[in-house]
Enzyme design. Structure first.
Site, PDB file in Angstrom:
ATOM      1  N   THR A 281     -49.813 -88.209 -33.606  1.00  0.00           N
ATOM      2  CA  THR A 281     -51.004 -88.305 -34.453  1.00  0.00           C
ATOM      3  C   THR A 281     -50.603 -88.229 -35.916  1.00  0.00           C
ATOM      4  O   THR A 281     -51.136 -88.957 -36.765  1.00  0.00           O
ATOM      5  CB  THR A 281     -52.003 -87.187 -34.113  1.00  0.00           C
ATOM      6  OG1 THR A 281     -52.141 -87.131 -32.694  1.00  0.00           O
ATOM      7  CG2 THR A 281     -53.353 -87.448 -34.726  1.00  0.00           C
TER       8      THR A 281
ATOM      9  N   SER B 109     -57.297 -98.645 -38.407  1.00  0.00           N
ATOM     10  CA  SER B 109     -56.077 -99.423 -38.644  1.00  0.00           C
ATOM     11  C   SER B 109     -56.378-100.861 -39.034  1.00  0.00           C
ATOM     12  O   SER B 109     -55.485-101.591 -39.455  1.00  0.00           O
ATOM     13  CB  SER B 109     -55.195 -99.428 -37.396  1.00  0.00           C
ATOM     14  OG  SER B 109     -54.914 -98.116 -37.009  1.00  0.00           O
TER      15      SER B 109
ATOM     16  N   HIS C  40     -59.660 -84.143 -21.056  1.00  0.00           N
ATOM     17  CA  HIS C  40     -58.815 -84.261 -22.225  1.00  0.00           C
ATOM     18  C   HIS C  40     -58.467 -85.702 -22.571  1.00  0.00           C
ATOM     19  O   HIS C  40     -58.626 -86.109 -23.712  1.00  0.00           O
ATOM     20  CB  HIS C  40     -57.582 -83.364 -22.209  1.00  0.00           C
ATOM     21  CG  HIS C  40     -57.101 -83.248 -23.621  1.00  0.00           C
ATOM     22  ND1 HIS C  40     -57.745 -82.460 -24.534  1.00  0.00           N
ATOM     23  CD2 HIS C  40     -56.175 -83.931 -24.308  1.00  0.00           C
ATOM     24  CE1 HIS C  40     -57.204 -82.650 -25.725  1.00  0.00           C
ATOM     25  NE2 HIS C  40     -56.250 -83.536 -25.615  1.00  0.00           N
TER      26      HIS C  40
ATOM     27  N   TRP D  83     -72.155 -79.809 -21.101  1.00  0.00           N
ATOM     28  CA  TRP D  83     -71.717 -81.109 -20.559  1.00  0.00           C
ATOM     29  C   TRP D  83     -70.583 -80.969 -19.570  1.00  0.00           C
ATOM     30  O   TRP D  83     -70.302 -81.876 -18.797  1.00  0.00           O
ATOM     31  CB  TRP D  83     -71.301 -82.050 -21.692  1.00  0.00           C
ATOM     32  CG  TRP D  83     -69.895 -81.869 -22.179  1.00  0.00           C
ATOM     33  CD1 TRP D  83     -69.415 -80.798 -22.852  1.00  0.00           C
ATOM     34  CD2 TRP D  83     -68.810 -82.785 -22.023  1.00  0.00           C
ATOM     35  NE1 TRP D  83     -68.088 -80.982 -23.137  1.00  0.00           N
ATOM     36  CE2 TRP D  83     -67.688 -82.208 -22.648  1.00  0.00           C
ATOM     37  CE3 TRP D  83     -68.670 -84.047 -21.445  1.00  0.00           C
ATOM     38  CZ2 TRP D  83     -66.437 -82.831 -22.691  1.00  0.00           C
ATOM     39  CZ3 TRP D  83     -67.423 -84.663 -21.487  1.00  0.00           C
ATOM     40  CH2 TRP D  83     -66.327 -84.054 -22.103  1.00  0.00           C
TER      41      TRP D  83
ATOM     42  N   LYS E 137     -49.436 -91.503 -37.134  1.00  0.00           N
ATOM     43  CA  LYS E 137     -50.526 -92.420 -37.470  1.00  0.00           C
ATOM     44  C   LYS E 137     -51.095 -92.098 -38.845  1.00  0.00           C
ATOM     45  O   LYS E 137     -51.301 -92.990 -39.670  1.00  0.00           O
ATOM     46  CB  LYS E 137     -51.626 -92.358 -36.410  1.00  0.00           C
ATOM     47  CG  LYS E 137     -51.147 -92.770 -35.035  1.00  0.00           C
ATOM     48  CD  LYS E 137     -52.268 -92.960 -34.064  1.00  0.00           C
ATOM     49  CE  LYS E 137     -53.022 -94.212 -34.357  1.00  0.00           C
ATOM     50  NZ  LYS E 137     -52.249 -95.429 -34.059  1.00  0.00           N
TER      51      LYS E 137
ATOM     52  N   SER F 164     -69.609 -98.224 -14.861  1.00  0.00           N
ATOM     53  CA  SER F 164     -69.707 -99.120 -16.014  1.00  0.00           C
ATOM     54  C   SER F 164     -68.413 -99.112 -16.816  1.00  0.00           C
ATOM     55  O   SER F 164     -67.886-100.163 -17.191  1.00  0.00           O
ATOM     56  CB  SER F 164     -70.887 -98.692 -16.879  1.00  0.00           C
ATOM     57  OG  SER F 164     -70.754 -99.183 -18.178  1.00  0.00           O
ATOM     58  N   SER F 165     -67.869 -97.909 -17.055  1.00  0.00           N
ATOM     59  CA  SER F 165     -66.646 -97.807 -17.849  1.00  0.00           C
ATOM     60  C   SER F 165     -65.475 -98.470 -17.153  1.00  0.00           C
ATOM     61  O   SER F 165     -64.646 -99.122 -17.791  1.00  0.00           O
ATOM     62  CB  SER F 165     -66.280 -96.342 -18.082  1.00  0.00           C
ATOM     63  OG  SER F 165     -67.191 -95.763 -18.937  1.00  0.00           O
TER      64      SER F 165
ATOM     65  N   TYR G 242     -59.245 -88.762 -26.116  1.00  0.00           N
ATOM     66  CA  TYR G 242     -58.496 -89.869 -26.709  1.00  0.00           C
ATOM     67  C   TYR G 242     -59.129 -91.204 -26.396  1.00  0.00           C
ATOM     68  O   TYR G 242     -58.934 -92.180 -27.129  1.00  0.00           O
ATOM     69  CB  TYR G 242     -57.028 -89.796 -26.279  1.00  0.00           C
ATOM     70  CG  TYR G 242     -56.434 -88.533 -26.845  1.00  0.00           C
ATOM     71  CD1 TYR G 242     -56.117 -88.484 -28.193  1.00  0.00           C
ATOM     72  CD2 TYR G 242     -56.328 -87.379 -26.099  1.00  0.00           C
ATOM     73  CE1 TYR G 242     -55.673 -87.313 -28.766  1.00  0.00           C
ATOM     74  CE2 TYR G 242     -55.881 -86.203 -26.664  1.00  0.00           C
ATOM     75  CZ  TYR G 242     -55.550 -86.175 -27.992  1.00  0.00           C
ATOM     76  OH  TYR G 242     -55.136 -85.016 -28.554  1.00  0.00           O
TER      77      TYR G 242
ATOM     78  N   HIS H   4     -77.549 -83.273 -25.143  1.00  0.00           N
ATOM     79  CA  HIS H   4     -77.022 -83.743 -26.430  1.00  0.00           C
ATOM     80  C   HIS H   4     -75.575 -84.202 -26.249  1.00  0.00           C
ATOM     81  O   HIS H   4     -75.208 -85.294 -26.686  1.00  0.00           O
ATOM     82  CB  HIS H   4     -77.112 -82.631 -27.478  1.00  0.00           C
ATOM     83  CG  HIS H   4     -76.240 -82.852 -28.691  1.00  0.00           C
ATOM     84  ND1 HIS H   4     -76.499 -83.837 -29.610  1.00  0.00           N
ATOM     85  CD2 HIS H   4     -75.107 -82.250 -29.121  1.00  0.00           C
ATOM     86  CE1 HIS H   4     -75.572 -83.811 -30.561  1.00  0.00           C
ATOM     87  NE2 HIS H   4     -74.702 -82.866 -30.280  1.00  0.00           N
TER      88      HIS H   4
ATOM     89  N   HIS I 124     -55.318 -76.539 -21.855  1.00  0.00           N
ATOM     90  CA  HIS I 124     -55.583 -75.822 -23.107  1.00  0.00           C
ATOM     91  C   HIS I 124     -57.082 -75.589 -23.310  1.00  0.00           C
ATOM     92  O   HIS I 124     -57.475 -74.897 -24.225  1.00  0.00           O
ATOM     93  CB  HIS I 124     -54.945 -76.529 -24.315  1.00  0.00           C
ATOM     94  CG  HIS I 124     -55.524 -77.866 -24.647  1.00  0.00           C
ATOM     95  ND1 HIS I 124     -54.758 -78.896 -25.114  1.00  0.00           N
ATOM     96  CD2 HIS I 124     -56.784 -78.348 -24.579  1.00  0.00           C
ATOM     97  CE1 HIS I 124     -55.540 -79.957 -25.331  1.00  0.00           C
ATOM     98  NE2 HIS I 124     -56.768 -79.637 -25.009  1.00  0.00           N
ATOM     99  N   HIS I 125     -57.909 -76.216 -22.450  1.00  0.00           N
ATOM    100  CA  HIS I 125     -59.343 -75.899 -22.459  1.00  0.00           C
ATOM    101  C   HIS I 125     -59.643 -74.677 -21.599  1.00  0.00           C
ATOM    102  O   HIS I 125     -60.792 -74.285 -21.479  1.00  0.00           O
ATOM    103  CB  HIS I 125     -60.142 -77.087 -21.921  1.00  0.00           C
ATOM    104  CG  HIS I 125     -59.997 -78.330 -22.759  1.00  0.00           C
ATOM    105  ND1 HIS I 125     -60.846 -78.624 -23.796  1.00  0.00           N
ATOM    106  CD2 HIS I 125     -59.097 -79.336 -22.718  1.00  0.00           C
ATOM    107  CE1 HIS I 125     -60.474 -79.769 -24.358  1.00  0.00           C
ATOM    108  NE2 HIS I 125     -59.410 -80.215 -23.724  1.00  0.00           N
TER     109      HIS I 125
ATOM    110  N   ASP J 273     -64.251-115.907 -24.628  1.00  0.00           N
ATOM    111  CA  ASP J 273     -65.135-114.847 -24.150  1.00  0.00           C
ATOM    112  C   ASP J 273     -64.269-113.814 -23.444  1.00  0.00           C
ATOM    113  O   ASP J 273     -63.047-113.914 -23.428  1.00  0.00           O
ATOM    114  CB  ASP J 273     -66.195-115.402 -23.181  1.00  0.00           C
ATOM    115  CG  ASP J 273     -67.474-114.570 -23.207  1.00  0.00           C
ATOM    116  OD1 ASP J 273     -67.384-113.369 -22.893  1.00  0.00           O
ATOM    117  OD2 ASP J 273     -68.526-115.103 -23.557  1.00  0.00           O
TER     118      ASP J 273
ATOM    119  N   GLU K 278     -60.305 -88.072 -22.054  1.00  0.00           N
ATOM    120  CA  GLU K 278     -61.579 -88.560 -22.590  1.00  0.00           C
ATOM    121  C   GLU K 278     -61.636 -88.410 -24.113  1.00  0.00           C
ATOM    122  O   GLU K 278     -62.164 -89.272 -24.820  1.00  0.00           O
ATOM    123  CB  GLU K 278     -62.739 -87.794 -21.935  1.00  0.00           C
ATOM    124  CG  GLU K 278     -64.111 -88.014 -22.553  1.00  0.00           C
ATOM    125  CD  GLU K 278     -64.680 -89.397 -22.337  1.00  0.00           C
ATOM    126  OE1 GLU K 278     -64.211 -90.098 -21.427  1.00  0.00           O
ATOM    127  OE2 GLU K 278     -65.586 -89.793 -23.090  1.00  0.00           O
TER     128      GLU K 278
ATOM    129  N   ARG L  12     -71.011 -69.773 -29.015  1.00  0.00           N
ATOM    130  CA  ARG L  12     -71.799 -71.003 -28.937  1.00  0.00           C
ATOM    131  C   ARG L  12     -72.668 -70.987 -27.682  1.00  0.00           C
ATOM    132  O   ARG L  12     -72.540 -70.133 -26.827  1.00  0.00           O
ATOM    133  CB  ARG L  12     -70.883 -72.215 -28.952  1.00  0.00           C
ATOM    134  CG  ARG L  12     -70.021 -72.388 -27.735  1.00  0.00           C
ATOM    135  CD  ARG L  12     -69.304 -73.709 -27.884  1.00  0.00           C
ATOM    136  NE  ARG L  12     -68.359 -73.949 -26.821  1.00  0.00           N
ATOM    137  CZ  ARG L  12     -68.164 -75.154 -26.292  1.00  0.00           C
ATOM    138  NH1 ARG L  12     -68.878 -76.169 -26.687  1.00  0.00           N
ATOM    139  NH2 ARG L  12     -67.252 -75.329 -25.357  1.00  0.00           N
TER     140      ARG L  12
END
Lengths: 283, 529
Positions: free
Chosen positions: B333, B273, B258, B147, B336, B174-175, B262, B82, B307-308, B111, B260, B455
């Site tokens: 943040t 925006s 991390h 994951w 924004k 790909s990315s 953002y 998932h 922090h993870h 293009d 990722e 979890r």
């Protein structure tokens, strides 16, 4: 108006991307199967690799024809420059992951394993000495001596950087002979490097008992030098392509980005080696 | 044939010569950014459905205490797939789809810079997606590690784990190709006169996101490569017996992981925006500060990864540093969020569906930001680590942040893509249903987490039963509501009120071309003043 519009290059529909995806799919599933003992895996992997080679020939062939056909404007050239720079940056980050692993292991994990609680309760005879293969590795092994073959390899790669620049000067001065000789020397030095590396690996396995399974030292040593060797192989392959293109009369003094891209890549590989020489072999 | 060039225009007519294949081959061989953008968006929605179905398996199992629906091993596989499918298969491709469609239109380019490579970036995704989904059907099933693929569990998994590893490799390729393409397009193909500081905010967010991707996807590739060699070639990167450390994997993984976050959030900010100024009839408040805020978020995101990992035994000084650095991200943040609110201040607001989703984003993403701030406090996080509070937090950021803004963008640009107006009533219904069921699903999980429910475990203590029942009802409602979106989109493609060129009266080059946007746009660059 059409003068401004032709700055852009939008290619026709192409089947090469899907061929490339097919190749990657075959290689990935082949590798998974091969690593898990499925007999078809090896053949799928090799088949996928053949499709990849076919795709690379076809796709790059198209690009080379377009380039030599004068279809690339200054804007396209600038696009290629941006993209190659950022591709090399992505490669830098790939190696950064392994160098990060090396630093972590040397600075944190091995000293921790030899620290108070672990030595007292788990590994009484383990001490923090690099090169280390970890507390459970009981055999003897030795690291490779930096000022033997690795030093020669450093010399080979640094010289190849110089010959490549000399070849580039030849191209800029429209001196085709200097270009071809310079490229030939660069390729020869690159291949010599790879041969030395192969000899070194053989010595590591047969005389030093240094293998991929030799704890963290073997892991980091072979991972870093192995991926570097793989990149040298790629770079040498690209140099050979450029050499043949030079022999066939491709490139002009003011239009030769393919040459420069390969040169950038080769210098990147060179810099990675210098870091390897200092951080993996020497210190 | 070479350039899109009026002097060569006659060659466009040579369809019979196979230059422009039709049918399926049009999509397989296309070099058109609009075709590729559409493929990304459809692929993303398909994966959204697959990943969503997996989350419903999870919620069905958690509907009541005890084990009813699936085995614990399969539950773990669902948890893992998932997340991987939603992050890499649904959310990221959705925003790459927006980028493909909109960046050339917004900067006045014909293009993407590398149209063929663009197609390859897309066509790697179905291969990688089938590796991930297919891993369910091999002996031992899919990876059941979550994951994050933490060793030592990931070292022990079966061949499904190898498929996940190679799937991640392919997704990374790909990315990286997609990002190189986006950076090059933005830096090199802008119309004359469009300076960087005149660029639409969506392009800015993607420019910076693409840098993040190029910096961290290779690091993830390195991490999973070490897993692979530890699994099959006898290395000991993550094995203490050989001098390695499983925590090393966590460091490398979160150095990717991390940023990722953002990578997912920044393009979402970009869409918001665009939408909020359009429906406030005002230019965005504080354009320059917005750009600097995005850049600061991106830079700081590289220095907060541990922090993870507060509970992995990192030193106290490390915990303190990572706590303060994490809190620092709240500053840009906050800039924004302030600017979005200030944009609406005294604007002529109207509340069509894109604006509703943007406002939903603003409220709920901010809430997710606040719970993130709570979790950044080490002392609190040690209590809440691996509880449902964390699950609630990141779903507020991922679903209410990324998915809501993807919907805002989809409704905003659908008229431009299809040439028809979508059904406003159904769109609004979709929004209110999604908003209600989203909160029903995830708001209660804050309470579950605070009460200590862990979890990634298929069973739970009886005291958690009520909230879990509510959450599961919400999840099924949320899933069903998304089918309404599919209906709205199909209806919009098939017909509807004709859309004008500038549907919303918004500024921006994409609104100067007709709706639907012609197959080829800006073959000659517009001049931006």
């Amino acid at each position: 108006m059409s003068q401004t519009a032709s700055r852009y290059f939008v290619p026709e529909p192409s089947h090469w991307p899907i061929v490339g995806s097919l190749a990657l799919g075959l290689m990935a599933s082949g590798a998974v199967m091969a690593m898990n003992g499925v007999a078809a895996g090896k053949f799928t992997l090799i088949g996928g690799f053949c499709v990849l080679v076919y795709m690379l020939f076809g796709w790059f062939g198209t690009v080379i024809r377009e380039s030599e056909g004068g279809k690339y404007s200054k804007m396209v050239d600038s696009s290629f420059r941006w993209s190659m720079s950022w591709f090399i940056f992505s490669e830098v980050m790939f190696f950064a992951a392994f160098f990060g692993g090396l630093f972590y292991i040397r600075v944190l994990s091995v000293p921790d394993l030899a620290s108070f609680e672990n030595v007292k309760f788990l590994y009484p005879h383990f001490s923090d000495v690099w090169p280390s293969a970890g507390p459970a590795f009981k055999e003897k092994f030795t690291a490779m001596e930096a000022f033997g073959l690795p030093a020669i390899n450093t010399l080979l790669l640094l010289t190849s950087g110089a010959t490549l620049t000399w070849a580039h000067w030849g191209l800029v001065k429209d001196n085709r002979k200097q270009l071809i000789i310079g490229l030939f020397l660069t390729v020869a030095l690159g291949i010599a490097f790879l041969v030395c590396q192969a000899i070194e690996y053989h010595e590591a396995y047969s005389e030093h008992n240094l293998k991929m399974t030799t704890g963290v030292f073997g892991s980091t040593f072979f991972m870093l030098t192995g991926f570097h060797g793989f990149h040298v192989t790629l770079g040498a392959t690209m140099l050979i392509v450029i050499l043949f293109r030079s022999i066939f009369g491709h490139f002009k003094p003011d239009h030769h980005f393919a040459f420069e891209a390969v040169a950038w890549y080769w210098h990147f590989v060179d810099v990675v080696w210098l870091l390897l020489f200092i951080l993996v072999y020497w210190l | 044939m070479a350039a899109v060039d009026h002097a060569h225009g006659h060659e466009h007519g040579h369809d019979g010569h196979g230059h422009h294949p039709t049918g399926l081959m049009r999509w397989v061989t296309t070099t058109n950014h609009k075709d590729i953008g559409s493929m990304y968006l459809w692929f993303s929605f398909a994966m959204f459905m697959v990943g969503g179905a997996m989350s419903l398996v999870i919620r069905a199992e958690l509907f009541q205490p005890g084990l009813q629906v699936v085995s614990p091993a399969f539950y773990n596989q669902m948890i893992t797939l998932h997340a991987l499918i939603m992050v890499f298969g649904a959310i990221m491709p959705a925003f790459v789809g927006f980028a493909n469609w909109m960046i050339p239109l917004q900067i006045g380019a014909p293009d993407m810079a590398f149209a063929r490579m663009n197609n390859w970036s897309f066509w790697i995704l179905p291969v990688a997606g089938s590796m991930l989904v297919g891993s369910m059907f091999v002996p031992g099933g899919a990876s059941g590690t979550g994951w994050t693929l933490y060793p030592p569990l990931s070292i022990q998994m079966g061949m499904g784990m190898d498929m996940a590893i190679f799937g991640v490799h392919l997704l990374g390729m790909s990315s990286i190709m997609g990002s190189i393409n986006i950076i090059t397009t933005i830096l090199n193909l802008r119309a004359p006169g469009m300076t960087l500081m005149k660029m639409p905010m969506f392009c800015w967010t993607w420019l910076i996101t693409a840098y993040l991707l190029i910096a961290v996807m290779p690091v993830l590739a390195g991490a999973v490569t070490m897993l692979l060699t530890d699994r099959h070639f006898g290395t000991t990167f993550f094995d203490a017996a050989g001098g390695g450390d499983p925590v090393l994997f966590q460091h490398i993984f979160w150095f990717f992981g991390h940023p990722e976050v953002y990578i997912i959030a920044l393009p979402a900010f970009g869409v918001i925006s665009e939408v909020i100024p359009a429906f406030s009839r005002k230019p965005i408040f504080g354009y320059t500060s917005m750009v600097y805020a995005i850049a600061s978020i991106a830079i700081i995101s590289f220095f907060v990864w541990a922090h993870h990992m507060y509970t992995t035994g990192i030193p106290l000084t490390g915990q303190l540093y990572f706590m303060y650095a994490t809190m620092l991200i709240a500053v840009p943040t906050g800039v924004k969020v302030f600017n979005w609110v200030a944009t609406m201040w005294r604007g002529e607001l109207t509340f069509e569906t894109p604006m509703l989703f943007a406002l939903g984003f603003l409220f709920l993403f901010t809430l997710g930001g606040f719970s993130g701030l709570v979790l950044s406090v080490t002392a609190v996080d040690i209590m809440l680590q691996d509880t449902y509070y964390v699950v609630a937090h990141f779903h507020y950021v991922m679903v209410a942040g990324a998915v809501f803004s993807a919907y805002a963008g989809a409704y905003y640009w659908l008229p431009k893509w299809t040439g028809h107006m979508y059904d406003e009533t159904l769109g609004k219904a979709h929004f209110w249903l999604t908003l209600f069921f989203f909160n029903l699903t995830f708001f209660v999980q804050h309470f579950l987490g605070l009460a200590g429910m862990p979890r990634r475990i298929p069973d739970y203590a009886l005291q958690f039963a009520e909230f879990n029942k509510l959450s599961s009802i919400g999840a099924f409602g949320l899933g069903l509501s998304q089918l309404l979106f599919l209906y709205v989109v199909i209806k919009c493609i098939k017909g509807g009120k004709k859309a004008e060129a500038n549907v919303w009266g918004a500024p921006g080059l994409e609104w100067t071309v007709p709706s639907p946007a012609p197959y080829h746009t800006f073959e000659e660059p517009p001049v931006v003043k």
